[in-house]
Design a protein around this motif. Sequence first.
Motif, mmCIF file in Angstrom:
data_model
loop_
_atom_site.group_PDB
_atom_site.id
_atom_site.type_symbol
_atom_site.label_atom_id
_atom_site.label_comp_id
_atom_site.label_asym_id
_atom_site.label_seq_id
_atom_site.Cartn_x
_atom_site.Cartn_y
_atom_site.Cartn_z
ATOM 1 N N GLY A 30 0.913 -1.302 0.112
ATOM 2 C CA GLY A 30 0.136 0.073 -0.144
ATOM 3 C C GLY A 30 0.835 1.289 0.085
ATOM 4 N N VAL A 31 2.162 1.242 -0.085
ATOM 5 C CA VAL A 31 2.810 2.337 -0.274
ATOM 6 C C VAL A 31 2.406 3.197 -1.746
ATOM 7 N N ALA A 32 2.400 2.549 -2.628
ATOM 8 C CA ALA A 32 1.753 2.783 -3.991
ATOM 9 C C ALA A 32 0.357 2.181 -4.136
ATOM 10 N N LEU A 33 -0.764 2.967 -4.547
ATOM 11 C CA LEU A 33 -2.004 2.166 -4.618
ATOM 12 C C LEU A 33 -1.662 1.306 -5.970
ATOM 13 N N PRO A 34 -2.390 -0.029 -5.649
ATOM 14 C CA PRO A 34 -2.135 -1.072 -6.696
ATOM 15 C C PRO A 34 -2.414 -0.543 -8.045
ATOM 16 N N ALA A 35 -3.500 0.284 -8.349
ATOM 17 C CA ALA A 35 -3.817 0.396 -9.548
ATOM 18 C C ALA A 35 -2.738 1.382 -10.530
ATOM 19 N N GLN A 36 -2.097 2.251 -9.371
ATOM 20 C CA GLN A 36 -1.173 3.187 -9.788
ATOM 21 C C GLN A 36 0.186 2.317 -10.153
ATOM 22 N N ALA A 37 0.379 1.435 -9.469
ATOM 23 C CA ALA A 37 1.627 0.654 -9.685
ATOM 24 C C ALA A 37 1.406 -0.065 -10.857
ATOM 25 N N ARG A 38 0.473 -0.463 -11.074
ATOM 26 C CA ARG A 38 -0.031 -1.566 -12.467
ATOM 27 C C ARG A 38 0.348 -0.495 -13.572
ATOM 28 N N ALA A 39 -0.242 0.943 -13.309
ATOM 29 C CA ALA A 39 -0.204 1.813 -14.590
ATOM 30 C C ALA A 39 1.216 2.190 -14.861
ATOM 31 N N LEU A 40 2.173 2.088 -13.915
ATOM 32 C CA LEU A 40 3.672 2.195 -14.163
ATOM 33 C C LEU A 40 4.224 1.284 -14.894
ATOM 34 N N LYS A 41 3.873 0.085 -14.617
ATOM 35 C CA LYS A 41 4.638 -1.347 -15.171
ATOM 36 C C LYS A 41 5.021 -1.237 -16.691
ATOM 37 N N GLY A 42 6.102 -1.549 -17.009
ATOM 38 C CA GLY A 42 6.449 -1.486 -18.263
ATOM 39 C C GLY A 42 7.014 -0.309 -18.985
ATOM 40 N N ARG A 43 6.948 0.932 -18.289
ATOM 41 C CA ARG A 43 7.275 1.952 -18.765
ATOM 42 C C ARG A 43 8.428 2.920 -17.825
ATOM 43 N N MET A 44 8.838 2.241 -16.479
ATOM 44 C CA MET A 44 9.763 3.041 -15.613
ATOM 45 C C MET A 44 11.083 3.067 -16.137
ATOM 46 N N VAL A 45 11.471 4.313 -15.913
ATOM 47 C CA VAL A 45 13.197 4.521 -16.644
ATOM 48 C C VAL A 45 13.859 4.883 -15.430
ATOM 49 N N PRO A 46 14.987 4.229 -14.655
ATOM 50 C CA PRO A 46 15.546 4.788 -13.687
ATOM 51 C C PRO A 46 16.671 5.941 -14.034
ATOM 52 N N ILE A 47 16.402 6.678 -13.318
ATOM 53 C CA ILE A 47 17.054 7.994 -13.270
ATOM 54 C C ILE A 47 18.897 7.698 -13.069
ATOM 55 N N PRO A 48 19.578 8.246 -14.365
ATOM 56 C CA PRO A 48 20.848 7.806 -14.129
ATOM 57 C C PRO A 48 21.793 8.965 -13.495
ATOM 58 N N PHE A 49 21.798 8.984 -12.262
ATOM 59 C CA PHE A 49 22.472 9.906 -11.244
ATOM 60 C C PHE A 49 24.055 9.680 -11.614
ATOM 61 N N ALA A 50 24.851 10.959 -11.787
ATOM 62 C CA ALA A 50 26.211 11.016 -11.920
ATOM 63 C C ALA A 50 26.725 11.557 -10.595
ATOM 64 N N ALA A 51 27.795 10.868 -10.315
ATOM 65 C CA ALA A 51 28.493 11.072 -8.951
ATOM 66 C C ALA A 51 29.317 12.564 -9.235
ATOM 67 N N GLU A 52 28.545 13.619 -9.313
ATOM 68 C CA GLU A 52 29.213 15.093 -9.462
ATOM 69 C C GLU A 52 28.043 15.908 -8.469
ATOM 70 N N PRO A 53 28.822 16.725 -7.806
ATOM 71 C CA PRO A 53 28.187 17.444 -6.791
ATOM 72 C C PRO A 53 27.329 18.617 -7.377
ATOM 73 N N TYR A 54 26.503 18.913 -6.835
ATOM 74 C CA TYR A 54 25.366 19.856 -7.209
ATOM 75 C C TYR A 54 25.015 20.591 -5.973
ATOM 76 N N ALA A 55 24.984 21.894 -5.779
ATOM 77 C CA ALA A 55 24.595 22.587 -4.494
ATOM 78 C C ALA A 55 25.186 22.006 -3.389
ATOM 79 N N ASN A 56 24.558 21.495 -2.400
ATOM 80 C CA ASN A 56 24.925 20.682 -1.158
ATOM 81 C C ASN A 56 24.863 19.130 -1.290
ATOM 82 N N TYR A 57 24.672 18.749 -2.563
ATOM 83 C CA TYR A 57 24.251 17.296 -2.787
ATOM 84 C C TYR A 57 25.560 16.702 -3.414
ATOM 85 N N GLU A 58 25.682 15.325 -3.400
ATOM 86 C CA GLU A 58 26.718 14.601 -3.999
ATOM 87 C C GLU A 58 26.401 13.905 -5.178
ATOM 88 N N ALA A 59 25.178 14.037 -5.851
ATOM 89 C CA ALA A 59 24.870 13.537 -7.018
ATOM 90 C C ALA A 59 23.933 13.912 -7.719
#
Length: 329
Positions: A171-200
């Motif tokens: 129940g962290v995500a609504l089941p219907a919404q999880a199903r709507a995401l299936k097959g089209r999720m693209v992981p964000i390719p974070f680069a290990a490069e600083p930005y403001a006060n963040y490391e990636a």
Amino acid sequence: MKKLIGLSLLFTACASLPSAGPHAFVTPPASGSPVQVCWVDTGGVTVPGGYGAGGSTVAATWEVTSAALVIRHPKGDLVLDTGISPQAQEEQRELGAWKRFTFSQTAGRNVPRRNLKDALTALGVTQPKALLLSHVHADHAGGAALLPGVPVWLAAEEKQLVEAELEHPRGVALPAQARALKGRMVPIPFAAEPYANYEARFDVFGDGSVVVVPTFGHTPGSVATFVNVSPSQRFVHVGDLINLSESIERNVGKSWLMRQLTDEDLARTEAEVAKLVQLHAQDPELLILPAHDRRAFVKLFGADDGGVPPCIGTPPPSQSHTSSLTTGD
């Protein structure tokens, strides 16, 4: 509800945040492209201010928006979060008893305002290049089903969360919404490069106009997004790390109740909020925009009169709709 608010205030009356660890501030490069950003207010509600932030709030009420942002760039249109689903009340029926209660006290309180697809049509957006989710809670991922086939960018950890929900729903995500995401999720390719006060970081268009950073804690893969509309108009959309802008000035997190109901990792979320306080001290001209603070959205975009959604910035002259992130899982 009043008893719950009172309990929340009792637990957070003196709860200030610990300081973030020392971190060098890397000045973000200036954006090289014109950007227009539009606010789509898909739903909302008014609740007591104590529901939104820890301790004794300045705001007597928390004016909630469940918002989508449409970012228009020469390389294509990006939708940041998709707001609440028009069918949210039907979708929540698949949840167990406790998660239905949690939903009723959080996202389920939203009163529908705008349909995301209709708002995109009003803005002249026919085919977004992608949807970018700060996280997959119902009031952020709810509109994804309205735009089938559009790639959905999210952190790899958030993608794993959705996949786990599809196998064994919690129940962290609504089941219907999880199903709507299936097959089209693209992981964000974070680069290990600083930005403001963040490391990636992930520079969406490669020109500094839209930059995503990991802020894991509220959910396993929640993220924040810096949007540089112009040199004088910059903001960072921080998802649900905080609910009211005053949290930054008062050095407090969300209310105890909202932390208990919505944060997956309390300690990591608190540490990320402390980083926002640090960021504000290092870059005071940057607007920190909580995803559900309607007053902050009105201050930035102007009031929503019900016509074309309000926008800031300059519409890009042309859009090629190209992207290196187009393949779903």
